[in-house]
Every structure is written in structure tokens, then in C-alpha cells.
Design a protein around this motif. Sequence first.
Motif, PDB file in Angstrom:
ATOM      1  N   GLY A  35       0.795  -1.226   0.000  1.00  0.00           N
ATOM      2  CA  GLY A  35       0.000   0.000   0.000  1.00  0.00           C
ATOM      3  C   GLY A  35       0.823   1.269   0.000  1.00  0.00           C
ATOM      4  O   GLY A  35       0.514   2.230  -0.718  1.00  0.00           O
ATOM      5  N   ASN A  36       1.892   1.302   0.790  1.00  0.00           N
ATOM      6  CA  ASN A  36       2.738   2.501   0.831  1.00  0.00           C
ATOM      7  C   ASN A  36       3.412   2.738  -0.514  1.00  0.00           C
ATOM      8  O   ASN A  36       3.499   3.872  -0.981  1.00  0.00           O
ATOM      9  N   GLU A  37       3.869   1.665  -1.132  1.00  0.00           N
ATOM     10  CA  GLU A  37       4.470   1.765  -2.464  1.00  0.00           C
ATOM     11  C   GLU A  37       3.428   2.225  -3.481  1.00  0.00           C
ATOM     12  O   GLU A  37       3.736   2.986  -4.402  1.00  0.00           O
ATOM     13  N   ALA A  38       2.183   1.772  -3.311  1.00  0.00           N
ATOM     14  CA  ALA A  38       1.104   2.167  -4.226  1.00  0.00           C
ATOM     15  C   ALA A  38       0.896   3.679  -4.207  1.00  0.00           C
ATOM     16  O   ALA A  38       0.728   4.300  -5.260  1.00  0.00           O
ATOM     17  N   VAL A  39       0.904   4.269  -3.025  1.00  0.00           N
ATOM     18  CA  VAL A  39       0.727   5.720  -2.919  1.00  0.00           C
ATOM     19  C   VAL A  39       1.892   6.435  -3.602  1.00  0.00           C
ATOM     20  O   VAL A  39       1.692   7.390  -4.365  1.00  0.00           O
ATOM     21  N   LYS A  40       3.107   5.953  -3.361  1.00  0.00           N
ATOM     22  CA  LYS A  40       4.296   6.537  -4.000  1.00  0.00           C
ATOM     23  C   LYS A  40       4.203   6.418  -5.523  1.00  0.00           C
ATOM     24  O   LYS A  40       4.435   7.392  -6.239  1.00  0.00           O
ATOM     25  N   LEU A  41       3.838   5.236  -6.016  1.00  0.00           N
ATOM     26  CA  LEU A  41       3.713   5.040  -7.460  1.00  0.00           C
ATOM     27  C   LEU A  41       2.594   5.893  -8.048  1.00  0.00           C
ATOM     28  O   LEU A  41       2.727   6.418  -9.154  1.00  0.00           O
ATOM     29  N   TYR A  42       1.504   6.038  -7.301  1.00  0.00           N
ATOM     30  CA  TYR A  42       0.403   6.884  -7.789  1.00  0.00           C
ATOM     31  C   TYR A  42       0.895   8.304  -8.026  1.00  0.00           C
ATOM     32  O   TYR A  42       0.615   8.907  -9.057  1.00  0.00           O
ATOM     33  N   LYS A  43       1.645   8.834  -7.067  1.00  0.00           N
ATOM     34  CA  LYS A  43       2.167  10.197  -7.198  1.00  0.00           C
ATOM     35  C   LYS A  43       3.109  10.324  -8.391  1.00  0.00           C
ATOM     36  O   LYS A  43       3.073  11.313  -9.114  1.00  0.00           O
ATOM     37  N   GLU A  44       3.952   9.324  -8.591  1.00  0.00           N
ATOM     38  CA  GLU A  44       4.942   9.365  -9.669  1.00  0.00           C
ATOM     39  C   GLU A  44       4.326   9.127 -11.047  1.00  0.00           C
ATOM     40  O   GLU A  44       4.652   9.815 -12.006  1.00  0.00           O
ATOM     41  N   LEU A  45       3.449   8.126 -11.140  1.00  0.00           N
ATOM     42  CA  LEU A  45       2.964   7.663 -12.437  1.00  0.00           C
ATOM     43  C   LEU A  45       1.676   8.341 -12.913  1.00  0.00           C
ATOM     44  O   LEU A  45       1.371   8.312 -14.095  1.00  0.00           O
ATOM     45  N   LYS A  46       0.913   8.887 -11.977  1.00  0.00           N
ATOM     46  CA  LYS A  46      -0.363   9.545 -12.292  1.00  0.00           C
ATOM     47  C   LYS A  46      -1.232   8.678 -13.226  1.00  0.00           C
ATOM     48  O   LYS A  46      -1.608   9.109 -14.328  1.00  0.00           O
ATOM     49  N   PRO A  47      -1.569   7.466 -12.798  1.00  0.00           N
ATOM     50  CA  PRO A  47      -2.377   6.578 -13.646  1.00  0.00           C
ATOM     51  C   PRO A  47      -3.813   7.083 -13.787  1.00  0.00           C
ATOM     52  O   PRO A  47      -4.294   7.867 -12.963  1.00  0.00           O
ATOM     53  N   ASP A  48      -4.477   6.612 -14.827  1.00  0.00           N
ATOM     54  CA  ASP A  48      -5.887   6.931 -15.030  1.00  0.00           C
ATOM     55  C   ASP A  48      -6.771   6.124 -14.095  1.00  0.00           C
ATOM     56  O   ASP A  48      -7.898   6.528 -13.794  1.00  0.00           O
ATOM     57  N   LEU A  49      -6.260   4.976 -13.650  1.00  0.00           N
ATOM     58  CA  LEU A  49      -7.056   4.049 -12.843  1.00  0.00           C
ATOM     59  C   LEU A  49      -6.145   3.195 -11.982  1.00  0.00           C
ATOM     60  O   LEU A  49      -5.034   2.856 -12.402  1.00  0.00           O
ATOM     61  N   VAL A  50      -6.631   2.849 -10.795  1.00  0.00           N
ATOM     62  CA  VAL A  50      -5.936   1.918  -9.908  1.00  0.00           C
ATOM     63  C   VAL A  50      -6.887   0.768  -9.602  1.00  0.00           C
ATOM     64  O   VAL A  50      -8.051   0.998  -9.276  1.00  0.00           O
ATOM     65  N   THR A  51      -6.385  -0.473  -9.740  1.00  0.00           N
ATOM     66  CA  THR A  51      -7.133  -1.614  -9.211  1.00  0.00           C
ATOM     67  C   THR A  51      -6.428  -1.988  -7.911  1.00  0.00           C
ATOM     68  O   THR A  51      -5.196  -2.054  -7.871  1.00  0.00           O
ATOM     69  N   MET A  52      -7.209  -2.176  -6.843  1.00  0.00           N
ATOM     70  CA  MET A  52      -6.589  -2.393  -5.539  1.00  0.00           C
ATOM     71  C   MET A  52      -7.287  -3.465  -4.727  1.00  0.00           C
ATOM     72  O   MET A  52      -8.502  -3.420  -4.546  1.00  0.00           O
ATOM     73  N   ASP A  53      -6.483  -4.388  -4.237  1.00  0.00           N
ATOM     74  CA  ASP A  53      -6.969  -5.402  -3.315  1.00  0.00           C
ATOM     75  C   ASP A  53      -7.307  -4.723  -1.991  1.00  0.00           C
ATOM     76  O   ASP A  53      -6.607  -3.805  -1.563  1.00  0.00           O
ATOM     77  N   ILE A  54      -8.369  -5.163  -1.354  1.00  0.00           N
ATOM     78  CA  ILE A  54      -8.734  -4.558  -0.069  1.00  0.00           C
ATOM     79  C   ILE A  54      -7.833  -5.058   1.058  1.00  0.00           C
ATOM     80  O   ILE A  54      -7.432  -4.285   1.911  1.00  0.00           O
ATOM     81  N   LEU A  55      -7.505  -6.345   1.038  1.00  0.00           N
ATOM     82  CA  LEU A  55      -6.686  -6.902   2.117  1.00  0.00           C
ATOM     83  C   LEU A  55      -5.275  -7.172   1.637  1.00  0.00           C
ATOM     84  O   LEU A  55      -5.036  -8.032   0.807  1.00  0.00           O
TER      85      LEU A  55
END
Length: 131
Positions: A35-55
Motif C-alpha cells: 500500500g505505501n508503495e502504491a501511494v508513491k507510485l500513484y504520485k509518480e505515475l499519475k495513472p488513469d485508474l488503480v485496481t486495488m486489493d482490499i486486504l
Amino acid sequence: MAKILIVDDSALMRHTLQHIVEKACHEVVGLTGDGNEAVKLYKELKPDLVTMDILMGESDGIQTLAAIKKEDPGANVIMITALGWENKKEDALRLGAKGYIKKPFDAQEIRKEIERVVGKSQIETLRTILN
């Protein structure tokens, strides 16, 4: 074609989703199980969409969703979870998830949900530009 970040702590699930997404002519710009890496990647990559597991391991998808939405309130996130965790659906939707898919899923279900969310987002962007 949408740029998509896939977040799931299962390597098999990440690669399954990557295959589905790429076969639907979208681009996978990032893969992570953290999850922490996901937030970092979101900021860097600016994707149009994220698919994310809840657990996920250290930080769950709900916490990660909240962090991404804090960074970008307009973020398009589709939550994915296994049977038995449907009670998290309301939390995810309340925090701004744009979609929710239960595992096990099929490829068509993933493609339809991506098209629904990305298509809706593109229409909203066009309305903003035109107004």
C-alpha cells in the motif's frame, strides 16, 4: 487506452490482472503488492485508474485508498476483494472508490468495470473543459 496501476499482495493476482488489462488494450504502468508503495507510485505515475486489493499485508487497501484520495480526490480506484469481505465495500465506496469487484472474477467483468470507470471519468473531464 488507460494507464493502470495494479495493487495486490498476490503476485499471481497482479500478473492475472496485468494480462487482462493489457489484452483489453490498456497500459499497465505499475505493479505493487504494498500500500505505501502504491501511494508513491500513484504520485509518480499519475495513472488513469488503480485496481486495488482490499486486504494486503502491512497496510490494507482501505487505508491506501484514503491516502490516494487525499493526494488526488479525483482518483479512479476499483477495489477488488475475496468473498467474505463485502463489509469493506461500504467503507471503500464512502472513501471514494469508483468500483468494486469480488474475487473470483472473470476477465470480462474486469474489462467492463475498467471501461465504465475510465469512460465516466473521461466524460466528466470533457464536461469540465467545455464549461
